[in-house]
Design a protein around this motif. Structure first.
Motif, PDB file in Angstrom:
ATOM      1  N   GLU A  61       0.815  -1.216   0.000  1.00 27.85           N
ATOM      2  CA  GLU A  61       0.000   0.000   0.000  1.00 27.85           C
ATOM      3  C   GLU A  61       0.850   1.268   0.000  1.00 27.85           C
ATOM      4  O   GLU A  61       0.329   2.376  -0.029  1.00 27.85           O
ATOM      5  N   GLY A  62       2.179   1.106   0.053  1.00 29.72           N
ATOM      6  CA  GLY A  62       3.062   2.264   0.016  1.00 29.72           C
ATOM      7  C   GLY A  62       3.452   2.813   1.378  1.00 29.72           C
ATOM      8  O   GLY A  62       4.150   3.824   1.466  1.00 29.72           O
ATOM      9  N   ARG A  63       3.019   2.163   2.474  1.00 30.27           N
ATOM     10  CA  ARG A  63       3.373   2.631   3.807  1.00 30.27           C
ATOM     11  C   ARG A  63       4.760   2.122   4.186  1.00 30.27           C
ATOM     12  O   ARG A  63       5.059   0.941   4.010  1.00 30.27           O
ATOM     13  N   GLU A  64       5.590   3.013   4.699  1.00 28.50           N
ATOM     14  CA  GLU A  64       6.963   2.647   5.060  1.00 28.50           C
ATOM     15  C   GLU A  64       7.048   2.243   6.525  1.00 28.50           C
ATOM     16  O   GLU A  64       6.415   2.847   7.386  1.00 28.50           O
ATOM     17  N   THR A  65       7.815   1.198   6.794  1.00 29.07           N
ATOM     18  CA  THR A  65       8.105   0.776   8.159  1.00 29.07           C
ATOM     19  C   THR A  65       9.602   0.895   8.385  1.00 29.07           C
ATOM     20  O   THR A  65      10.404   0.407   7.585  1.00 29.07           O
ATOM     21  N   ILE A  66       9.980   1.559   9.456  1.00 29.12           N
ATOM     22  CA  ILE A  66      11.390   1.764   9.786  1.00 29.12           C
ATOM     23  C   ILE A  66      11.897   0.556  10.563  1.00 29.12           C
ATOM     24  O   ILE A  66      11.348   0.202  11.615  1.00 29.12           O
ATOM     25  N   LEU A  67      12.931  -0.085  10.047  1.00 29.68           N
ATOM     26  CA  LEU A  67      13.524  -1.214  10.761  1.00 29.68           C
ATOM     27  C   LEU A  67      14.553  -0.752  11.776  1.00 29.68           C
ATOM     28  O   LEU A  67      14.570  -1.207  12.913  1.00 29.68           O
ATOM     29  N   ASP A  92      12.362  -8.911  18.589  1.00 31.71           N
ATOM     30  CA  ASP A  92      11.577  -8.107  19.536  1.00 31.71           C
ATOM     31  C   ASP A  92      10.538  -7.268  18.799  1.00 31.71           C
ATOM     32  O   ASP A  92       9.394  -7.129  19.254  1.00 31.71           O
ATOM     33  N   ARG A  93      10.935  -6.695  17.641  1.00 34.05           N
ATOM     34  CA  ARG A  93      10.001  -5.878  16.873  1.00 34.05           C
ATOM     35  C   ARG A  93       8.842  -6.727  16.362  1.00 34.05           C
ATOM     36  O   ARG A  93       7.681  -6.315  16.418  1.00 34.05           O
ATOM     37  N   VAL A  94       9.137  -7.927  15.855  1.00 35.99           N
ATOM     38  CA  VAL A  94       8.082  -8.813  15.346  1.00 35.99           C
ATOM     39  C   VAL A  94       7.127  -9.192  16.480  1.00 35.99           C
ATOM     40  O   VAL A  94       5.895  -9.209  16.310  1.00 35.99           O
ATOM     41  N   ARG A  95       7.690  -9.493  17.648  1.00 37.51           N
ATOM     42  CA  ARG A  95       6.843  -9.850  18.797  1.00 37.51           C
ATOM     43  C   ARG A  95       5.906  -8.703  19.147  1.00 37.51           C
ATOM     44  O   ARG A  95       4.707  -8.914  19.391  1.00 37.51           O
ATOM     45  N   GLU A  96       6.436  -7.478  19.159  1.00 38.98           N
ATOM     46  CA  GLU A  96       5.598  -6.332  19.480  1.00 38.98           C
ATOM     47  C   GLU A  96       4.525  -6.119  18.413  1.00 38.98           C
ATOM     48  O   GLU A  96       3.368  -5.831  18.732  1.00 38.98           O
ATOM     49  N   PHE A  97       4.899  -6.264  17.149  1.00 39.25           N
ATOM     50  CA  PHE A  97       3.943  -6.040  16.060  1.00 39.25           C
ATOM     51  C   PHE A  97       2.813  -7.057  16.085  1.00 39.25           C
ATOM     52  O   PHE A  97       1.687  -6.758  15.690  1.00 39.25           O
ATOM     53  N   LEU A 101       7.174   8.302  13.892  1.00 39.06           N
ATOM     54  CA  LEU A 101       6.636   7.358  14.875  1.00 39.06           C
ATOM     55  C   LEU A 101       5.771   6.303  14.196  1.00 39.06           C
ATOM     56  O   LEU A 101       5.822   5.117  14.554  1.00 39.06           O
ATOM     57  N   ALA A 102       4.999   6.722  13.202  1.00 37.36           N
ATOM     58  CA  ALA A 102       4.160   5.770  12.475  1.00 37.36           C
ATOM     59  C   ALA A 102       5.014   4.713  11.786  1.00 37.36           C
ATOM     60  O   ALA A 102       4.670   3.524  11.777  1.00 37.36           O
ATOM     61  N   GLY A 103       6.141   5.142  11.203  1.00 34.64           N
ATOM     62  CA  GLY A 103       7.036   4.200  10.557  1.00 34.64           C
ATOM     63  C   GLY A 103       7.656   3.221  11.528  1.00 34.64           C
ATOM     64  O   GLY A 103       7.901   2.058  11.192  1.00 34.64           O
ATOM     65  N   LEU A 104       7.916   3.671  12.743  1.00 33.53           N
ATOM     66  CA  LEU A 104       8.533   2.801  13.743  1.00 33.53           C
ATOM     67  C   LEU A 104       7.576   1.734  14.257  1.00 33.53           C
ATOM     68  O   LEU A 104       8.001   0.615  14.586  1.00 33.53           O
ATOM     69  N   ILE A 105       6.298   2.064  14.356  1.00 31.47           N
ATOM     70  CA  ILE A 105       5.360   1.109  14.961  1.00 31.47           C
ATOM     71  C   ILE A 105       4.426   0.473  13.937  1.00 31.47           C
ATOM     72  O   ILE A 105       3.536  -0.292  14.309  1.00 31.47           O
ATOM     73  N   GLY A 106       4.613   0.788  12.657  1.00 33.11           N
ATOM     74  CA  GLY A 106       3.858   0.125  11.607  1.00 33.11           C
ATOM     75  C   GLY A 106       2.403   0.535  11.525  1.00 33.11           C
ATOM     76  O   GLY A 106       1.516  -0.325  11.488  1.00 33.11           O
ATOM     77  N   THR A 107       2.150   1.832  11.502  1.00 28.74           N
ATOM     78  CA  THR A 107       0.781   2.312  11.369  1.00 28.74           C
ATOM     79  C   THR A 107       0.773   3.587  10.537  1.00 28.74           C
ATOM     80  O   THR A 107       1.790   3.953   9.947  1.00 28.74           O
ATOM     81  N   ARG A 108      -0.356   4.296  10.521  1.00 27.03           N
ATOM     82  CA  ARG A 108      -0.460   5.512   9.741  1.00 27.03           C
ATOM     83  C   ARG A 108      -0.229   6.742  10.615  1.00 27.03           C
ATOM     84  O   ARG A 108      -0.463   6.703  11.830  1.00 27.03           O
ATOM     85  N   ARG A 109       0.211   7.813   9.979  1.00 24.58           N
ATOM     86  CA  ARG A 109       0.488   9.055  10.708  1.00 24.58           C
ATOM     87  C   ARG A 109      -0.757   9.550  11.439  1.00 24.58           C
ATOM     88  O   ARG A 109      -0.678  10.016  12.583  1.00 24.58           O
TER      89      ARG A 109
END
Length: 229
Positions: free
Chosen positions: A66-72, A139-144, A182-190
């Motif tokens: 969908e074009g949303r960026e996630t920061i690793l 840890d990131r996958v577990r949180e997501f 912040l949205a990129g860090l937690i995998g959501t929209r602004r």
């Protein structure tokens, strides 16, 4: 570029090598400077070189359909990126964006593999670094997969903060991250982050001021984790 300044001696992976060995590796790299907001690597790129960052900060990103960026993660000077493609010759698994002006050394995959396999301490450091990244991603996958948006955002705010001298149990984030970051860090929209931050401010957990986000009561904020909202 001035080799007296731009050297792999600044790279954590090579800290066990002698100055002579470092100098030889310096000569086997192609050095370049990247501008802030410049894309250094694209997802699915077929190149296999390894990159060493001697100055600046770059960001590792993945993008959804969908074009949303996630920061690793963000990579600081002294670290490297691109090792996976050098090892398995597969396409790049993420994109790399320069956040600031950066100085980068590009090393051929064969040179990287030769160096790691020829120096046991370099090999050990490479394993330690990769293990660290794998644990972080786990840890990131577990949180997501187990936490809702509120809990992911709360954890990220606490991680980014430092103690505030103006009071006990207060913390501060300065400069404040953008809502898009912040949205990129937690995998959501602004927009979702904006809504959550407003709710936290209304509840008295945070305060947004010019140049900072203040966590007014860290203990109470952490106690909201896992609660239905």
């Amino acid at each position: 570029m001035n080799r007296a300044v731009e050297t792999l001696a600044k790279i954590e992976l090579f800290r066990s090598l002698t100055p002579e060995q470092i100098k030889l590796l310096d000569s086997r790299c192609i050095w370049r400077r990247a501008k802030a907001r410049e894309w250094i690597l694209d997802y699915q790129d077929e190149s296999t070189e390894v990159f060493f960052l001697t100055s600046g900060i770059v960001r590792v990103l993945i993008q959804t359909d969908e074009g949303r960026e996630t920061i690793l993660r963000d990579i600081q000077a002294g670290a490297s990126f691109g090792e996976l493609a050098a090892i398995d010759a597969e396409k790049r698994s993420a994109s790399i964006l320069a956040l600031t002006d950066a100085t980068i050394a590009r090393m051929q995959a064969a040179t990287y593999v030769e160096t790691v396999t020829s120096h046991p301490l370099v090999a050990k450091q490479a394993l330690v670094t990769m293990t660290r990244h794998i644990r972080s991603l786990t840890d990131r996958v577990r949180e997501f997969t187990t936490l809702g948006i509120h809990d992911r955002l709360t954890r990220e705010l606490v991680r980014m903060s430092r103690p505030d001298r103006t009071g006990d149990n207060r913390a501060i984030i300065t400069p404040p991250p953008t809502h898009a970051h912040l949205a990129g860090l937690i995998g959501t929209r602004r927009e979702t982050v904006t809504k959550e931050l407003r709710a936290m401010a209304k509840a008295g957990f945070i305060e947004t001021r010019r140049g900072a986000i203040v966590l007014l009561d860290v203990q109470k904020l952490v106690q909201t984790l896992g609660r239905a909202r």
